[in-house]
Design a protein around this motif. Structure first.
Motif, mmCIF file in Angstrom:
data_model
loop_
_atom_site.group_PDB
_atom_site.id
_atom_site.type_symbol
_atom_site.label_atom_id
_atom_site.label_comp_id
_atom_site.label_asym_id
_atom_site.label_seq_id
_atom_site.Cartn_x
_atom_site.Cartn_y
_atom_site.Cartn_z
ATOM 1 N N GLU A 7 -2.114 -5.189 -7.239
ATOM 2 C CA GLU A 7 -1.325 -4.140 -7.880
ATOM 3 C C GLU A 7 -2.173 -2.923 -8.214
ATOM 4 O OE1 GLU A 7 0.741 -5.787 -11.252
ATOM 5 O OE2 GLU A 7 1.517 -7.439 -10.044
ATOM 6 N N LYS A 8 -3.355 -3.148 -8.772
ATOM 7 C CA LYS A 8 -4.252 -2.035 -9.121
ATOM 8 C C LYS A 8 -4.712 -1.298 -7.865
ATOM 9 C CE LYS A 8 -4.765 -2.687 -13.633
ATOM 10 N NZ LYS A 8 -4.480 -1.694 -14.639
ATOM 11 N N SER A 9 -4.942 -2.039 -6.785
ATOM 12 C CA SER A 9 -5.384 -1.432 -5.530
ATOM 13 C C SER A 9 -4.321 -0.498 -4.982
ATOM 14 C CB SER A 9 -5.676 -2.524 -4.486
ATOM 15 O OG SER A 9 -6.675 -3.393 -4.934
ATOM 16 N N ILE A 10 -3.088 -0.960 -4.943
ATOM 17 C CA ILE A 10 -1.980 -0.145 -4.433
ATOM 18 C C ILE A 10 -1.764 1.060 -5.337
ATOM 19 C CG2 ILE A 10 0.500 -0.130 -3.942
ATOM 20 C CD1 ILE A 10 -1.329 -1.620 -1.899
ATOM 21 N N GLU A 11 -1.825 0.863 -6.632
ATOM 22 C CA GLU A 11 -1.669 1.962 -7.585
ATOM 23 C C GLU A 11 -2.752 3.027 -7.383
ATOM 24 O OE1 GLU A 11 -2.294 2.419 -12.340
ATOM 25 O OE2 GLU A 11 -1.151 0.676 -11.669
ATOM 26 N N ALA A 12 -4.002 2.594 -7.204
ATOM 27 C CA ALA A 12 -5.101 3.534 -6.982
ATOM 28 C C ALA A 12 -4.892 4.334 -5.702
ATOM 29 C CB ALA A 12 -6.435 2.790 -6.920
ATOM 30 N N LEU A 13 -4.448 3.662 -4.644
ATOM 31 C CA LEU A 13 -4.217 4.378 -3.383
ATOM 32 C C LEU A 13 -3.063 5.363 -3.496
ATOM 33 C CD1 LEU A 13 -4.707 1.577 -0.718
ATOM 34 C CD2 LEU A 13 -6.211 3.489 -1.211
ATOM 35 N N HIS A 20 1.150 9.868 0.923
ATOM 36 C CA HIS A 20 1.387 8.658 1.709
ATOM 37 C C HIS A 20 2.005 7.529 0.887
ATOM 38 C CE1 HIS A 20 -0.824 10.237 5.136
ATOM 39 N NE2 HIS A 20 -1.834 10.532 4.340
ATOM 40 N N LYS A 21 2.579 7.838 -0.268
ATOM 41 C CA LYS A 21 3.093 6.789 -1.162
ATOM 42 C C LYS A 21 4.062 5.844 -0.449
ATOM 43 C CE LYS A 21 2.680 8.794 -5.732
ATOM 44 N NZ LYS A 21 3.366 9.229 -6.933
ATOM 45 N N GLU A 22 4.995 6.404 0.290
ATOM 46 C CA GLU A 22 6.009 5.582 0.957
ATOM 47 C C GLU A 22 5.372 4.656 1.988
ATOM 48 O OE1 GLU A 22 9.818 6.247 3.839
ATOM 49 O OE2 GLU A 22 9.502 7.694 2.228
ATOM 50 N N VAL A 23 4.485 5.199 2.791
ATOM 51 C CA VAL A 23 3.817 4.401 3.816
ATOM 52 C C VAL A 23 2.966 3.315 3.166
ATOM 53 C CG1 VAL A 23 2.166 4.465 5.723
ATOM 54 C CG2 VAL A 23 3.818 6.306 5.463
ATOM 55 N N ILE A 24 2.271 3.658 2.089
ATOM 56 C CA ILE A 24 1.440 2.671 1.384
ATOM 57 C C ILE A 24 2.309 1.510 0.918
ATOM 58 C CG2 ILE A 24 0.077 2.256 -0.707
ATOM 59 C CD1 ILE A 24 -0.989 5.174 -0.324
ATOM 60 N N GLY A 25 3.455 1.817 0.350
ATOM 61 C CA GLY A 25 4.358 0.764 -0.108
ATOM 62 C C GLY A 25 4.824 -0.135 1.017
ATOM 63 N N ALA A 38 -7.500 -1.773 0.655
ATOM 64 C CA ALA A 38 -7.037 -1.336 -0.662
ATOM 65 C C ALA A 38 -7.848 -2.005 -1.766
ATOM 66 C CB ALA A 38 -5.550 -1.642 -0.832
ATOM 67 N N ALA A 39 -8.097 -3.286 -1.629
ATOM 68 C CA ALA A 39 -8.877 -4.008 -2.634
ATOM 69 C C ALA A 39 -10.314 -3.486 -2.675
ATOM 70 C CB ALA A 39 -8.862 -5.504 -2.347
ATOM 71 N N ASP A 40 -10.913 -3.282 -1.505
ATOM 72 C CA ASP A 40 -12.277 -2.742 -1.456
ATOM 73 C C ASP A 40 -12.339 -1.362 -2.116
ATOM 74 O OD1 ASP A 40 -13.093 -5.000 -0.095
ATOM 75 O OD2 ASP A 40 -13.192 -4.029 1.873
ATOM 76 N N TYR A 41 -11.332 -0.549 -1.859
ATOM 77 C CA TYR A 41 -11.261 0.800 -2.417
ATOM 78 C C TYR A 41 -11.199 0.738 -3.945
ATOM 79 C CZ TYR A 41 -9.584 5.607 -3.020
ATOM 80 O OH TYR A 41 -9.452 6.919 -3.401
ATOM 81 N N TYR A 42 -10.321 -0.090 -4.460
ATOM 82 C CA TYR A 42 -10.162 -0.224 -5.909
ATOM 83 C C TYR A 42 -11.444 -0.743 -6.560
ATOM 84 C CZ TYR A 42 -8.870 -2.293 -10.346
ATOM 85 O OH TYR A 42 -8.854 -2.657 -11.662
#
Length: 86
Positions: A7-13, A20-25, A38-42
Motif C-alpha cells: 500500500e505504501k509503495s503504490i501510494e508513493a508512486l 500515471h495514477k490510473e495506470v499505476i492502479g 514499487a516496493a524497491d522504490y518505497y
C-alpha cells in the motif's frame, strides 16, 4: 511482501508520478514485476529519509542514485503500459 509495504509503495508512486495514477492502479493489481519495483522504490525513499536523519551522507547519496535509476525504470514501465491501456 507485506500489505503495508504494498500500500505504501503504490501510494508513493501515485504521489511521485501523478500523471500515471490510473495506470499505476491497474498494473499494480496484475503485475508482479511492477510491484517489486514499487516496493524497491518505497524502501529506497524510506532509507533516504532515515540516512539523512542519521547524517549518513554517503549512504544517503547511494540511495538517491538508486532512486533515480528506479524512477527511470518505473517511468519506462508506466509509459509502455499506458500505451497498452489505450
Amino acid at each position: 511482501m507485506s500489505n503495508i509495504v504494498t500500500e505504501k509503495s503504490i501510494e508513493a508512486l501515485k504521489n511521485d508520478f501523478p500523471e500515471h495514477k490510473e495506470v499505476i492502479g491497474l498494473i499494480s493489481e496484475n503485475t508482479e514485476l511492477f510491484m517489486e519495483l514499487a516496493a524497491d522504490y518505497y524502501i529506497c525513499k524510506r532509507n533516504i529519509h532515515f540516512t539523512e536523519m542519521d547524517q549518513k551522507k554517503s549512504i544517503s547519496e547511494e540511495y538517491k542514485y538508486t532512486l533515480e535509476q528506479l524512477k527511470e525504470e518505473i517511468e519506462l514501465f508506466l509509459n509502455s503500459n499506458k500505451v497498452l491501456q489505450k
